[in-house]
Scaffold this motif. Structure first.
Motif, PDB file in Angstrom:
ATOM      1  N   SER A  62       7.799   4.553   8.667  1.00 25.05           N
ATOM      2  CA  SER A  62       8.182   5.201   7.418  1.00 25.05           C
ATOM      3  C   SER A  62       8.918   6.504   7.674  1.00 25.05           C
ATOM      4  N   ARG A  88      13.980  -1.230   3.967  1.00 27.54           N
ATOM      5  CA  ARG A  88      13.776  -0.770   5.342  1.00 27.54           C
ATOM      6  C   ARG A  88      14.543  -1.579   6.382  1.00 27.54           C
ATOM      7  N   LYS A 120      17.536   1.568   5.213  1.00 30.56           N
ATOM      8  CA  LYS A 120      16.643   2.640   5.667  1.00 30.56           C
ATOM      9  C   LYS A 120      16.765   3.922   4.856  1.00 30.56           C
ATOM     10  N   THR A 146      12.064   2.226  -0.400  1.00 35.60           N
ATOM     11  CA  THR A 146      13.128   2.118   0.587  1.00 35.60           C
ATOM     12  C   THR A 146      13.363   0.676   1.030  1.00 35.60           C
ATOM     13  N   LYS A 192       8.795  -1.055  10.056  1.00 37.40           N
ATOM     14  CA  LYS A 192       7.699  -0.558   9.240  1.00 37.40           C
ATOM     15  C   LYS A 192       7.476   0.950   9.399  1.00 37.40           C
TER      16      LYS A 192
END
Length: 495
Positions: free
Chosen positions: A437, A35, A121, A33, A435
């Motif tokens: 998830s 992010r 994301k 991903t 960070k």
């Protein structure tokens, strides 16, 4: 591609993770991903390079350096390296033997289409194991995947950024028949970190443009994206001089005009070529030498591109276009903009940042010239750094893996009873909140030009109406894309 066991192409610590996982796990799911974004004007990332990664690493490298190698050779090398470095002699022997005996890579990879630009994301790739004994494999390929793909994706974004600038100005100043994909080219190879990095970077740039100076980019695209440069427009190079050519001829002839005349009439009488023109006095060449060669240039069966290679690119290339008009003339296109005589064009071979590209095109438009009067080259700086400017100063944003915060994280598992186990990370010290998830399995949904996702799902729940489609399973491709399909995906069918 690597030339050794791909199970040694990873971070040291991953070689011992199999023993650290809960031993009752039978399934693991991880997501690749982007992010976050460190670029103020970019909220999407092009997905590109997975097919090549699978082909080169998961198929060919595993086949050549693991499955077809006698196991005693595989394990001898594996133990020699690890015991000599982190003292784990014997760790992994049973599971590696089981994998070798299995004879294929028991992984399933799902992904959004190659060329799709997905929102930050949103997971682009899903990795899971297809055999309950190989949970450990899922995150073992993370390091290879990450370091192989991030720069390729960044370069695809770089090319896309330039293509949007070209589209904007070409729409206003060029005839509709002008091939926009030929207006910029990649000149970055010598400034890249390695041949491999340059090759993949240029291939990614070629998703938006057809011109490159990087020969192996074409071979890489042919090897991985079902194309053939002899049958379709994969990419094109160009004939060009360099300073060693110009200077050695000057040393022999005592002038520049002799060599230029020979290029036009003897070396390339029926081919277009570019000529680096600032070895000594650029403006003397443009103002005084080119007019003396007007007859030869107009009789030449091709286009002579006058290439600046020093000075302010914005001034040099635009001023050259104006001077070429004064010398050789041209026509006015359907949109009312001047177009140079097809025998000449202005070129600046690299140093073209997005800002300089916009400035050059803006000057041409304001003075009544179409942007296809100039050819521009993108060098290694722009492939690896974005120059940004505000009212007070310039700043630079080097491209790294963290430009888009790309990472692979495990988010879901199952035990022997197929019980769903939701996995996630959410560090309290992560004040930027990038960070965190996903949690559980994800379903990616496309809404118009945007992608969103839902997480917290079980494996079964995430299977329907998911843009993450199977591309690789048990050592074989399930779905592949052609270069043309990737280009059309990236540009909405308007490559």
């Amino acid at each position: 591609m690597i030339h050794y066991n791909p199970l040694l192409c990873l971070d040291f610590y991953k070689t011992a993770h199999a023993e650290q996982y809960p031993q009752t796990l039978t399934k693991m799911v991880s997501y690749y991903t982007p992010r976050m974004t460190r670029l103020d004007d970019t909220d999407k990332v092009a997905m590109f390079g997975l097919q090549a990664f699978i082909n080169e690493y998961l198929i060919h490298a595993f086949d050549k350096f693991f499955f077809t190698v006698p196991f005693h050779h595989v394990i001898a090398e594996y133990k020699r390296v690890l015991n000599s470095t982190i003292n784990t002699d014997g760790v992994g022997e049973k599971r590696l033997k089981a994998l070798h005996d299995l004879g294929y890579l028991p992984l399933e990879i799902r992904a959004v289409p190659e060329g799709a630009r997905t929102n930050i994301k949103v997971p682009q790739i899903e990795i899971s194991n297809t055999h309950p004994d190989f949970v450990w494999l899922v995150n073992s390929i993370e390091t290879m995947l990450s370091c192989t793909m991030w720069h390729t994706q960044v370069s695809a974004e770089v090319g896309y950024r330039y293509r949007q600038i070209v589209n904007e100005f070409a729409e206003r100043t060029c005839d509709d028949g002008v091939v926009r994909a030929k207006l910029l080219g990649d000149f970055s190879m010598r400034g890249q970190e390695s041949v491999e990095s340059a090759t993949k970077s240029s291939a990614a740039f070629c998703l938006s443009f057809l011109n490159t100076a990087t020969v192996p980019a074409i071979l890489w695209l042919e090897s991985n994206y079902h194309c053939d440069c002899a049958k379709e427009p994969v990419a094109f190079g160009a004939l060009s001089t360099e300073h060693s050519v110009m200077c050695s001829n000057f040393a022999m002839d005592g002038d520049e005009i002799t060599h230029i005349r020979r290029l036009l009439t003897e070396v390339y009488p029926h081919q277009s070529f570019s000529m680096v023109s600032d070895s000594y006095d650029y403006w003397n060449l443009v103002d005084n030498i080119l007019p003396q060669l007007k007859d030869e240039i107009l009789a030449h069966d091709g286009c002579l591109l006058i290439r600046g290679d020093s000075g302010d690119p914005v001034e040099v290339v635009t001023k050259t276009a104006f001077k070429l008009w004064d010398i050789f003339g041209g026509t006015v296109n359907s949109k009312g903009f001047k177009v140079l005589n097809p025998h000449v064009k202005a070129l600046y071979g690299d140093s073209i940042t997005p800002q300089r590209c916009q400035q050059i095109y803006g000057i041409l438009e304001r003075t009544g010239f179409a942007i296809n009067n100039v050819a521009l080259g993108v060098g290694s700086f722009s492939m690896q750094c974005l120059e940004t400017m505000d009212a007070d100063h310039k700043s630079y944003a080097p491209y790294t893996r963290d430009t888009f915060g790309i990472a692979v994280k495990a988010t879901y598992a199952e035990d022997a009873d197929s019980k769903p186990i939701m996995i996630f990370k959410n560090p309290k010290t992560d004040t930027g909140h990038f960070k965190k998830s996903q949690r559980g399995c994800c379903c990616v949904v496309k809404n118009g030009d945007n992608y969103t996702y839902e997480d917290g799902l079980t494996w079964a729940e995430a299977q329907e109406d998911n843009e993450l489609r199977v591309v690789f399973k048990n050592g074989e491709f399930i779905k592949t894309y052609t270069l043309d399909e990737v280009r059309q995906n990236l540009h909405g069918g308007q490559f």
